[in-house]
Design an enzyme around this catalytic site. Structure first.
Site, PDB file in Angstrom:
ATOM      1  N   HIS A   1       0.848  -1.192   0.000  1.00  0.00           N
ATOM      2  CA  HIS A   1       0.000   0.000   0.000  1.00  0.00           C
ATOM      3  C   HIS A   1       0.882   1.240   0.000  1.00  0.00           C
ATOM      4  O   HIS A   1       2.100   1.156   0.161  1.00  0.00           O
ATOM      5  CB  HIS A   1      -0.967  -0.003   1.181  1.00  0.00           C
ATOM      6  CG  HIS A   1      -0.327   0.109   2.535  1.00  0.00           C
ATOM      7  ND1 HIS A   1       0.602  -0.793   3.004  1.00  0.00           N
ATOM      8  CD2 HIS A   1      -0.492   1.025   3.540  1.00  0.00           C
ATOM      9  CE1 HIS A   1       0.973  -0.450   4.229  1.00  0.00           C
ATOM     10  NE2 HIS A   1       0.333   0.655   4.572  1.00  0.00           N
TER      11      HIS A   1
ATOM     12  N   HIS B   1       1.316   3.887   1.954  1.00  0.00           N
ATOM     13  CA  HIS B   1       1.854   4.623   3.104  1.00  0.00           C
ATOM     14  C   HIS B   1       3.372   4.587   2.976  1.00  0.00           C
ATOM     15  O   HIS B   1       3.958   3.567   2.600  1.00  0.00           O
ATOM     16  CB  HIS B   1       1.398   3.986   4.432  1.00  0.00           C
ATOM     17  CG  HIS B   1      -0.021   4.345   4.797  1.00  0.00           C
ATOM     18  ND1 HIS B   1      -0.820   3.554   5.588  1.00  0.00           N
ATOM     19  CD2 HIS B   1      -0.774   5.428   4.453  1.00  0.00           C
ATOM     20  CE1 HIS B   1      -2.010   4.146   5.733  1.00  0.00           C
ATOM     21  NE2 HIS B   1      -2.007   5.275   5.054  1.00  0.00           N
TER      22      HIS B   1
ATOM     23  N   ASP C   1       5.994   4.307   4.709  1.00  0.00           N
ATOM     24  CA  ASP C   1       6.911   3.326   5.313  1.00  0.00           C
ATOM     25  C   ASP C   1       6.941   2.016   4.534  1.00  0.00           C
ATOM     26  O   ASP C   1       7.674   1.101   4.886  1.00  0.00           O
ATOM     27  CB  ASP C   1       6.552   3.075   6.786  1.00  0.00           C
ATOM     28  CG  ASP C   1       5.102   2.674   6.997  1.00  0.00           C
ATOM     29  OD1 ASP C   1       4.245   3.095   6.203  1.00  0.00           O
ATOM     30  OD2 ASP C   1       4.832   1.932   7.958  1.00  0.00           O
ATOM     31  N   HIS C   2       6.174   1.945   3.448  1.00  0.00           N
ATOM     32  CA  HIS C   2       6.168   0.716   2.642  1.00  0.00           C
ATOM     33  C   HIS C   2       6.710   0.919   1.236  1.00  0.00           C
ATOM     34  O   HIS C   2       6.884  -0.043   0.501  1.00  0.00           O
ATOM     35  CB  HIS C   2       4.759   0.121   2.592  1.00  0.00           C
ATOM     36  CG  HIS C   2       4.323  -0.383   3.940  1.00  0.00           C
ATOM     37  ND1 HIS C   2       4.382  -1.707   4.297  1.00  0.00           N
ATOM     38  CD2 HIS C   2       3.896   0.291   5.033  1.00  0.00           C
ATOM     39  CE1 HIS C   2       3.987  -1.841   5.548  1.00  0.00           C
ATOM     40  NE2 HIS C   2       3.691  -0.642   6.024  1.00  0.00           N
TER      41      HIS C   2
ATOM     42  N   HIS D   1      -7.210  -1.905   6.053  1.00  0.00           N
ATOM     43  CA  HIS D   1      -6.354  -0.805   6.470  1.00  0.00           C
ATOM     44  C   HIS D   1      -7.002   0.513   6.069  1.00  0.00           C
ATOM     45  O   HIS D   1      -8.031   0.520   5.409  1.00  0.00           O
ATOM     46  CB  HIS D   1      -4.970  -0.995   5.823  1.00  0.00           C
ATOM     47  CG  HIS D   1      -3.877  -0.231   6.492  1.00  0.00           C
ATOM     48  ND1 HIS D   1      -3.761  -0.118   7.853  1.00  0.00           N
ATOM     49  CD2 HIS D   1      -2.820   0.451   5.977  1.00  0.00           C
ATOM     50  CE1 HIS D   1      -2.690   0.611   8.144  1.00  0.00           C
ATOM     51  NE2 HIS D   1      -2.109   0.975   7.014  1.00  0.00           N
TER      52      HIS D   1
ATOM     53  N   ASP E   1      -0.181  -3.842   5.959  1.00  0.00           N
ATOM     54  CA  ASP E   1      -0.695  -3.512   7.280  1.00  0.00           C
ATOM     55  C   ASP E   1      -2.167  -3.896   7.351  1.00  0.00           C
ATOM     56  O   ASP E   1      -2.873  -3.771   6.362  1.00  0.00           O
ATOM     57  CB  ASP E   1      -0.594  -2.011   7.526  1.00  0.00           C
ATOM     58  CG  ASP E   1       0.842  -1.496   7.542  1.00  0.00           C
ATOM     59  OD1 ASP E   1       1.769  -2.273   7.385  1.00  0.00           O
ATOM     60  OD2 ASP E   1       1.004  -0.272   7.687  1.00  0.00           O
TER      61      ASP E   1
ATOM     62  N   HIS F   1       6.656  -4.894  11.815  1.00  0.00           N
ATOM     63  CA  HIS F   1       6.004  -3.585  11.732  1.00  0.00           C
ATOM     64  C   HIS F   1       5.737  -3.022  13.134  1.00  0.00           C
ATOM     65  O   HIS F   1       4.638  -2.573  13.453  1.00  0.00           O
ATOM     66  CB  HIS F   1       4.690  -3.701  10.929  1.00  0.00           C
ATOM     67  CG  HIS F   1       4.188  -2.389  10.410  1.00  0.00           C
ATOM     68  ND1 HIS F   1       3.319  -1.595  11.124  1.00  0.00           N
ATOM     69  CD2 HIS F   1       4.429  -1.726   9.261  1.00  0.00           C
ATOM     70  CE1 HIS F   1       3.043  -0.508  10.430  1.00  0.00           C
ATOM     71  NE2 HIS F   1       3.711  -0.564   9.297  1.00  0.00           N
TER      72      HIS F   1
HETATM   73 ZN   LIG Z   1       0.042   1.551   6.574  1.00  0.00          ZN
END
Ligand SMILES: [Zn+2]
Length: 292
Positions: free
Chosen positions: A49, A51, A53-54, A129, A199, A257
């Site tokens: 996805h 976000h 941090d990914h 999510h 997530d 995570h």
């Molecule tokens: Zn996320």
């Protein structure tokens, strides 16, 4: 966010000499280099996805691949928007990678097979999510029977060996059995599976899909005392991750995570182990092998 030496999400999944990169958080390329991963062998990247941090490490990785004079096509699987983000980065640097990037948009809210070759299939796992988010389920296809070397006659041709591996008997031109398959072969090695689930809030929707998975990675951002925070941000607690592993009858669980609020991760591991014993923390640089 990065904390206490921990990086954001990225995993290299190696199956039968294929290298798949799953998520590409900031610094992923530094970690790949540290682990001496061969970037040229990564031809497929799966982003769960959008976000940061990914995926924030992706553009840096692509630039490096460009500087390394990569020529292979690079396939990127992601929800819509990532193609635009990458194109924009290259637009304003007035450059273009010297290899082709092929985007595959993850569009459906139900599971779908997004990659398949002669040995491996990869399908999406719909997660719960704040924005569209997909996990990935890697599955080996059924494997050929193995030739029993101790019993194999020395005169077999390559064609006959292929026939045996398929599970067929070797017959002569009249159709008479010359060698019986069951006498010369051993059962195939097991086909392994790996599920990446990050997530996600606690969701039982994908339990059936990952039922019996050999290795399950499930996010465990919080411990149970932060369950309201987990619910609000649509993440899971360690107990919830372990509950999914238990209900899905996974062989083994990896937790990851972790929130930056945790300096020590023992509370997360301990909480999960109360529900599901065979679990470990997925921390930087660790390798996990699923035996055949
Ligand atoms: Zn996320």
């Amino acid at each position: 966010m990065p904390a206490y030496g921990r990086f954001t999400s990225a995993q290299l999944v190696e199956i039968q000499s294929r290298s798949f990169l799953v998520d590409c958080g900031e610094g992923a390329q530094m970690q790949l280099m540290k682990l001496q991963a061969n970037l040229h062998r990564i031809n497929h990247i799966f982003i769960s996805h959008l976000h940061g941090d990914h995926y924030l490490g992706l553009v840096g990785l692509i630039f490096t691949m460009h500087l390394q004079r990569r020529t292979n096509e690079l396939h990127i699987y992601s929800h819509r928007g990532l193609d635009e983000i990458i194109t924009t980065q290259f637009k304003y640097s007035q450059s273009a990678p010297n290899f082709k990037i092929i985007f595959h948009a993850l569009e459906k809210d139900v599971k779908e097979v997004i990659y398949e070759d002669d040995k491996v299939t990869i399908e999406t796992i719909p997660l719960a999510h704040k924005i569209k988010c997909s996990g990935f389920l890697f599955k080996e296809k059924p494997k050929p029977r193995r030739i029993d070397k101790e019993k194999m006659p020395p005169t077999l041709t390559i064609q006959q060996i292929a026939t045996l591996k398929r599970g067929d008997d070797i017959v002569d031109e009249q159709g008479n059995i010359v060698y019986k398959n069951s006498e010369l072969t051993l059962p195939p090695r097991r086909s392994r599976s790996y599920a990446y689930c990050s997530d996600t809030a606690y969701s039982e929707n994908f339990i059936q899909q990952i039922n019996g998975v050999n290795l399950l990675y499930h996010e465990a951002t919080f411990t149970e005392d932060e369950i309201s925070k987990a619910t609000e941000t649509q993440h899971s607690t360690a107990r919830q991750a372990a509950t999914i592993a238990l209900k899905a009858k996974a062989d083994k669980l990896l937790l990851g995570h972790f929130s930056a609020r945790y300096r020590e991760l023992d509370p997360i591991l301990d909480e999960a182990k109360q529900v599901f014993g065979n679990c470990e923390l997925a921390v930087e640089g660790m390798e996990f092998t699923v035996q055949e």
